[in-house]
Design an enzyme around this catalytic site. Structure first.
Site, PDB file in Angstrom:
ATOM      1  N   LYS A  85       5.582 -15.026   8.100  1.00 28.67           N
ATOM      2  CA  LYS A  85       5.812 -14.182   9.282  1.00 28.67           C
ATOM      3  C   LYS A  85       4.535 -13.434   9.671  1.00 28.67           C
ATOM      4  O   LYS A  85       4.144 -13.421  10.832  1.00 28.67           O
ATOM      5  CB  LYS A  85       6.921 -13.174   8.964  1.00 28.67           C
ATOM      6  CG  LYS A  85       6.954 -11.951   9.848  1.00 28.67           C
ATOM      7  CD  LYS A  85       7.910 -10.912   9.313  1.00 28.67           C
ATOM      8  CE  LYS A  85       7.819  -9.597  10.048  1.00 28.67           C
ATOM      9  NZ  LYS A  85       6.666  -8.776   9.645  1.00 28.67           N
ATOM     10  N   ASN A  86       3.894 -12.812   8.683  1.00 24.28           N
ATOM     11  CA  ASN A  86       2.742 -11.971   8.998  1.00 24.28           C
ATOM     12  C   ASN A  86       1.507 -12.775   9.387  1.00 24.28           C
ATOM     13  O   ASN A  86       0.479 -12.215   9.730  1.00 24.28           O
ATOM     14  CB  ASN A  86       2.421 -11.044   7.816  1.00 24.28           C
ATOM     15  CG  ASN A  86       3.473  -9.956   7.687  1.00 24.28           C
ATOM     16  OD1 ASN A  86       4.329  -9.818   8.550  1.00 24.28           O
ATOM     17  ND2 ASN A  86       3.412  -9.209   6.599  1.00 24.28           N
ATOM     18  N   ARG A 145       2.633   5.041  11.107  1.00 21.16           N
ATOM     19  CA  ARG A 145       2.054   3.798  11.630  1.00 21.16           C
ATOM     20  C   ARG A 145       1.223   3.991  12.919  1.00 21.16           C
ATOM     21  O   ARG A 145       1.527   3.388  13.971  1.00 21.16           O
ATOM     22  CB  ARG A 145       3.138   2.736  11.838  1.00 21.16           C
ATOM     23  CG  ARG A 145       3.942   2.470  10.577  1.00 21.16           C
ATOM     24  CD  ARG A 145       4.836   1.277  10.687  1.00 21.16           C
ATOM     25  NE  ARG A 145       4.152   0.049  10.321  1.00 21.16           N
ATOM     26  CZ  ARG A 145       4.746  -1.144  10.237  1.00 21.16           C
ATOM     27  NH1 ARG A 145       6.027  -1.251  10.502  1.00 21.16           N
ATOM     28  NH2 ARG A 145       4.070  -2.211   9.902  1.00 21.16           N
ATOM     29  N   PRO A 146       0.183   4.812  12.856  1.00 20.99           N
ATOM     30  CA  PRO A 146      -0.672   4.971  14.043  1.00 20.99           C
ATOM     31  C   PRO A 146      -1.501   3.713  14.309  1.00 20.99           C
ATOM     32  O   PRO A 146      -1.535   2.810  13.476  1.00 20.99           O
ATOM     33  CB  PRO A 146      -1.587   6.142  13.658  1.00 20.99           C
ATOM     34  CG  PRO A 146      -1.625   6.136  12.167  1.00 20.99           C
ATOM     35  CD  PRO A 146      -0.309   5.563  11.696  1.00 20.99           C
ATOM     36  N   ILE A 147      -2.175   3.663  15.463  1.00 24.08           N
ATOM     37  CA  ILE A 147      -3.022   2.499  15.769  1.00 24.08           C
ATOM     38  C   ILE A 147      -4.463   2.937  16.068  1.00 24.08           C
ATOM     39  O   ILE A 147      -5.200   2.256  16.770  1.00 24.08           O
ATOM     40  CB  ILE A 147      -2.446   1.655  16.937  1.00 24.08           C
ATOM     41  CG1 ILE A 147      -2.241   2.505  18.189  1.00 24.08           C
ATOM     42  CG2 ILE A 147      -1.165   0.957  16.532  1.00 24.08           C
ATOM     43  CD1 ILE A 147      -2.028   1.657  19.444  1.00 24.08           C
ATOM     44  N   CYS A 162       9.526  -1.666  11.874  1.00 28.48           N
ATOM     45  CA  CYS A 162      10.213  -0.945  10.798  1.00 28.48           C
ATOM     46  C   CYS A 162       9.698   0.493  10.708  1.00 28.48           C
ATOM     47  O   CYS A 162       8.502   0.741  10.839  1.00 28.48           O
ATOM     48  CB  CYS A 162       9.975  -1.648   9.455  1.00 28.48           C
ATOM     49  SG  CYS A 162      10.862  -3.202   9.291  1.00 28.48           S
ATOM     50  N   ARG A 197       6.676  -4.441  15.761  1.00 25.71           N
ATOM     51  CA  ARG A 197       5.339  -3.885  15.544  1.00 25.71           C
ATOM     52  C   ARG A 197       4.255  -4.856  16.032  1.00 25.71           C
ATOM     53  O   ARG A 197       3.213  -4.463  16.550  1.00 25.71           O
ATOM     54  CB  ARG A 197       5.199  -3.638  14.034  1.00 25.71           C
ATOM     55  CG  ARG A 197       3.845  -3.235  13.558  1.00 25.71           C
ATOM     56  CD  ARG A 197       3.594  -1.779  13.806  1.00 25.71           C
ATOM     57  NE  ARG A 197       2.268  -1.391  13.356  1.00 25.71           N
ATOM     58  CZ  ARG A 197       1.712  -0.225  13.647  1.00 25.71           C
ATOM     59  NH1 ARG A 197       2.367   0.657  14.365  1.00 25.71           N
ATOM     60  NH2 ARG A 197       0.520   0.067  13.209  1.00 25.71           N
ATOM     61  N   ARG A 251      14.304 -10.467  11.257  1.00 22.91           N
ATOM     62  CA  ARG A 251      12.920 -10.387  11.749  1.00 22.91           C
ATOM     63  C   ARG A 251      11.960 -11.098  10.806  1.00 22.91           C
ATOM     64  O   ARG A 251      10.889 -11.521  11.214  1.00 22.91           O
ATOM     65  CB  ARG A 251      12.501  -8.918  11.905  1.00 22.91           C
ATOM     66  CG  ARG A 251      13.255  -8.196  13.015  1.00 22.91           C
ATOM     67  CD  ARG A 251      12.649  -6.834  13.328  1.00 22.91           C
ATOM     68  NE  ARG A 251      11.247  -6.871  13.030  1.00 22.91           N
ATOM     69  CZ  ARG A 251      10.643  -6.076  12.153  1.00 22.91           C
ATOM     70  NH1 ARG A 251      11.307  -5.156  11.533  1.00 22.91           N
ATOM     71  NH2 ARG A 251       9.352  -6.201  11.945  1.00 22.91           N
ATOM     72  N   ASP A 305       4.990  -4.880   0.818  1.00 24.00           N
ATOM     73  CA  ASP A 305       6.210  -5.550   1.280  1.00 24.00           C
ATOM     74  C   ASP A 305       7.087  -6.014   0.119  1.00 24.00           C
ATOM     75  O   ASP A 305       8.289  -6.238   0.295  1.00 24.00           O
ATOM     76  CB  ASP A 305       5.854  -6.762   2.157  1.00 24.00           C
ATOM     77  CG  ASP A 305       5.413  -6.344   3.550  1.00 24.00           C
ATOM     78  OD1 ASP A 305       5.422  -5.140   3.832  1.00 24.00           O
ATOM     79  OD2 ASP A 305       5.054  -7.217   4.354  1.00 24.00           O
TER      80      ASP A 305
HETATM   81  C1  UD1 Z   1       0.960  -5.467   8.102  1.00 27.35           C
HETATM   82  C2  UD1 Z   1       2.166  -6.330   7.862  1.00 27.35           C
HETATM   83  C3  UD1 Z   1       3.220  -5.553   7.086  1.00 27.35           C
HETATM   84  C4  UD1 Z   1       2.625  -4.998   5.815  1.00 27.35           C
HETATM   85  C5  UD1 Z   1       1.336  -4.234   6.087  1.00 27.35           C
HETATM   86  C6  UD1 Z   1       0.592  -3.783   4.845  1.00 27.35           C
HETATM   87  C7  UD1 Z   1       2.131  -7.808   9.797  1.00 27.35           C
HETATM   88  C8  UD1 Z   1       2.820  -8.248  11.037  1.00 27.35           C
HETATM   89  N1  UD1 Z   1       2.690  -6.758   9.156  1.00 27.35           N
HETATM   90  O1  UD1 Z   1       1.388  -4.353   8.877  1.00 27.35           O
HETATM   91  O2  UD1 Z   1       4.304  -6.413   6.775  1.00 27.35           O
HETATM   92  O3  UD1 Z   1       3.547  -4.123   5.226  1.00 27.35           O
HETATM   93  O4  UD1 Z   1       0.436  -5.056   6.846  1.00 27.35           O
HETATM   94  O5  UD1 Z   1       0.257  -4.895   4.060  1.00 27.35           O
HETATM   95  O6  UD1 Z   1       1.149  -8.383   9.362  1.00 27.35           O
HETATM   96  N2  UD1 Z   1      -2.944   2.586   9.684  1.00 27.35           N
HETATM   97  C9  UD1 Z   1      -3.530   3.642  10.351  1.00 27.35           C
HETATM   98  N3  UD1 Z   1      -4.123   3.380  11.543  1.00 27.35           N
HETATM   99  C10 UD1 Z   1      -4.178   2.133  12.093  1.00 27.35           C
HETATM  100  C11 UD1 Z   1      -3.567   1.083  11.416  1.00 27.35           C
HETATM  101  C12 UD1 Z   1      -2.954   1.334  10.199  1.00 27.35           C
HETATM  102  O7  UD1 Z   1      -3.504   4.774   9.884  1.00 27.35           O
HETATM  103  O8  UD1 Z   1      -4.751   1.984  13.183  1.00 27.35           O
HETATM  104  C13 UD1 Z   1      -2.265   2.837   8.385  1.00 27.35           C
HETATM  105  C14 UD1 Z   1      -0.750   2.575   8.474  1.00 27.35           C
HETATM  106  O9  UD1 Z   1      -0.068   3.708   8.950  1.00 27.35           O
HETATM  107  C15 UD1 Z   1      -0.419   2.271   7.034  1.00 27.35           C
HETATM  108  C16 UD1 Z   1      -1.667   1.525   6.550  1.00 27.35           C
HETATM  109  O10 UD1 Z   1      -2.708   1.880   7.447  1.00 27.35           O
HETATM  110  O11 UD1 Z   1      -0.269   3.453   6.291  1.00 27.35           O
HETATM  111  C17 UD1 Z   1      -1.501   0.022   6.513  1.00 27.35           C
HETATM  112  O12 UD1 Z   1      -1.229  -0.457   7.791  1.00 27.35           O
HETATM  113  P1  UD1 Z   1      -1.645  -1.929   8.236  1.00 27.35           P
HETATM  114  O13 UD1 Z   1      -2.398  -2.608   7.134  1.00 27.35           O
HETATM  115  O14 UD1 Z   1      -2.266  -1.845   9.580  1.00 27.35           O
HETATM  116  O15 UD1 Z   1      -0.245  -2.615   8.348  1.00 27.35           O
HETATM  117  P2  UD1 Z   1       0.336  -3.412   9.591  1.00 27.35           P
HETATM  118  O16 UD1 Z   1      -0.734  -4.270  10.186  1.00 27.35           O
HETATM  119  O17 UD1 Z   1       1.096  -2.464  10.454  1.00 27.35           O
END
Ligand code: UD1
Length: 432
Positions: free
Chosen positions: A22-23, A121-123, A116, A92, A398, A306
């Site tokens: 999926k990821n 989960r900021p960007i 989820c 997401r 999902r 995960d």
């Molecule tokens: C991806 C996976 C998810 C997995 C996660 C961690 C997909 C579709 N999803 O999610 O299943 O649980 O990796 O292995 O691939 N963060 C920030 N700012 C950002 C981005 C992230 O602070 O701009 C923080 C998040 O809040 C979190 C951490 O970084 O605490 C990890 O997030 P990230 O590695 O980005 O996970 P996802 O890409 O959302």
């Protein structure tokens, strides 16, 4: 509304084929929007998030055709630059379309993504990197308006945390930017490497595959390709933790041994036997399962976040204690309420779940709080005495093609039931 009904207490035996990840497929589907030619993807899992990504691609103007586990994406002549709010909020991974939109249209009008509820989960890491590449960002609480009037330019970017999603966003931006980019502090998750391989198959020039530093030489036109998605290591972990919890044995076909080393270490600590040959992994748990002690999740190659709820579920009946801390997300163990309803002895404090193994779990009606937490409840139910019903299975859909079917392949008695509403758990249609 549907639920999963499972009659627990059976030892598991069976052989399962591990589907595509999926990821991996979700960012690759978004990256297909960068390409000027047809992309054919193989080993695509049937997931609601894949359907949602296909809808976004269609909405942007691409043609998407699905057959069996193949997906064909034909490029759009001219891409739309806006994604409707309902599609953005459905998952997401809608955020992965941000970079392709900027590359292809010079702008992106989107709302904050859903997904989820594992924490804030900021960007910001995605946006900081894009800003360095020349993107102008106007942001309100829920809306993002991004423009790249002069196109994207290569940049030297250090990620403050090796975020999977941010690494993927910046890779997609960098492959089409003018000049060279150096991305430092990247995620090394296998799904990031899969995206790198896909982009290379489309003609992108990327060095440093599988490391924390990726050097990207921008190419104006990506072609199409035929690409096979990597196997889903979390589905593989689900099967292995199910065997650990229920006892018995299973053979996993098509899983990647290298991606699962941290999971193997935890399972072996509990007393499971694991043997790998060619593309098969055999797991057996024939004797007592022991608590795994202290475990902490972290970025790859450490134990994956995960898999944390799945591990917690597997050790609910182990002899001894398991303390699992999730260093990635604040709210990883929302499934603990369901475990407690099944009379497990566990408690959550902050980011840590403490599981004290009990001899028996009792079947119950529980609600899936999120994707992996929902799978963990099914895993706990498979060990519980009597019948359990898991609602909220739209979260599970999902990320799993057919989780009840997976347990049936392992010899469990499980299936889907139709329920009139959340308060009526009696309208049972049938076991699968
Ligand atoms: C991806 C996976 C998810 C997995 C996660 C961690 C997909 C579709 N999803 O999610 O299943 O649980 O990796 O292995 O691939 N963060 C920030 N700012 C950002 C981005 C992230 O602070 O701009 C923080 C998040 O809040 C979190 C951490 O970084 O605490 C990890 O997030 P990230 O590695 O980005 O996970 P996802 O890409 O959302």
């Amino acid at each position: 509304m549907r639920g999963i009904k499972i009659l627990g207490g059976k030892t598991l035996h069976g052989k399962v084929q591990i589907p595509g990840a999926k990821n991996s497929v979700l960012p690759i589907m978004a990256a297909a929007a960068l390409c000027g030619e047809r992309v054919t993807l193989e080993r695509v899992p049937h997931l609601s998030d894949v359907e949602c990504s296909a809808k976004i691609l269609q909405r942007l103007g691409c043609r998407v055709m699905a057959a069996e586990h193949f997906l064909v994406i034909e490029p759009a002549g001219e891409l739309q630059s806006e994604i409707p709010e309902d599609l953005m909020r459905a998952m997401r991974s809608s955020i992965f379309f941000m970079a392709p939109l900027l590359v292809r249209t010079g702008r992106a009008d989107i709302t904050m993504p859903g997904g989820c509820k594992l924490g804030a989960r900021p960007i910001d890491i995605h946006l900081d990197g894009l800003a360095k590449m020349g993107v102008m960002i106007a942001q309100s609480a829920q809306h993002l308006h991004l423009t790249a009037p002069a196109g994207l330019k290569g940049a030297d970017i250090t990620l403050r945390f090796p975020s999977v999603g941010a690494t993927e966003t910046l890779l997609m931006a960098a492959v089409s930017a003018r000049g060279q980019s150096v991305l430092r502090g990247c995620s090394m998750e296998p799904e990031v490497t899969d995206l790198v391989r896909f982009l290379k198959a489309c003609g992108a020039c990327i060095e440093g595959e599988g490391t924390r530093c990726l050097t990207v030489f921008g190419t104006p036109n990506l072609k199409g390709c035929h690409y096979r998605i990597c196997p889903d290591r979390i589905t593989a972990a689900t099967v292995m933790f199910a065997v650990a919890g229920c006892g018995g044995e299973a053979v996993l076909q098509g899983a990647c041994e290298e991606d699962l080393q941290a999971v193997f270490r935890v399972l072996r600590r509990g007393g499971c036997d694991i043997a790998c040959k060619e593309d098969e992994i055999a797991i057996g748990r024939y004797h007592t399962l022991y608590g795994a002690g202290n475990l902490v999740t972290d970025v790859h190659p450490a134990f994956p976040t995960d898999a944390a709820p799945l591990a917690a579920a597997a050790f609910l009946r182990a002899q001894g204690t398991t303390m699992l801390t999730d260093s990635i997300f604040e709210n990883r163990f929302a499934c603990a309420a369901g475990f407690e309803k099944m009379r497990a002895a566990c408690g959550v404090q902050g980011r840590t779940i403490c599981v004290q193994g009990v001899p028996r779990l009792a079947g119950s009606s529980v609600h899936a709080p999120d994707l992996r937490g929902g799978a963990a409840l099914v895993l706990a139910a498979a060990q519980a005495e009597g019948e359990s019903i898991i609602t909220g299975i739209e979260h599970i859909a999902r990320g799993y093609e057919d989780l009840a079917g997976l347990f049936v392949q392992l010899g469990a008695q499980a299936g889907y039931i139709q329920m009139q509403d959340s308060s009526s758990l009696l309208n049972v249609a049938a076991y699968a």
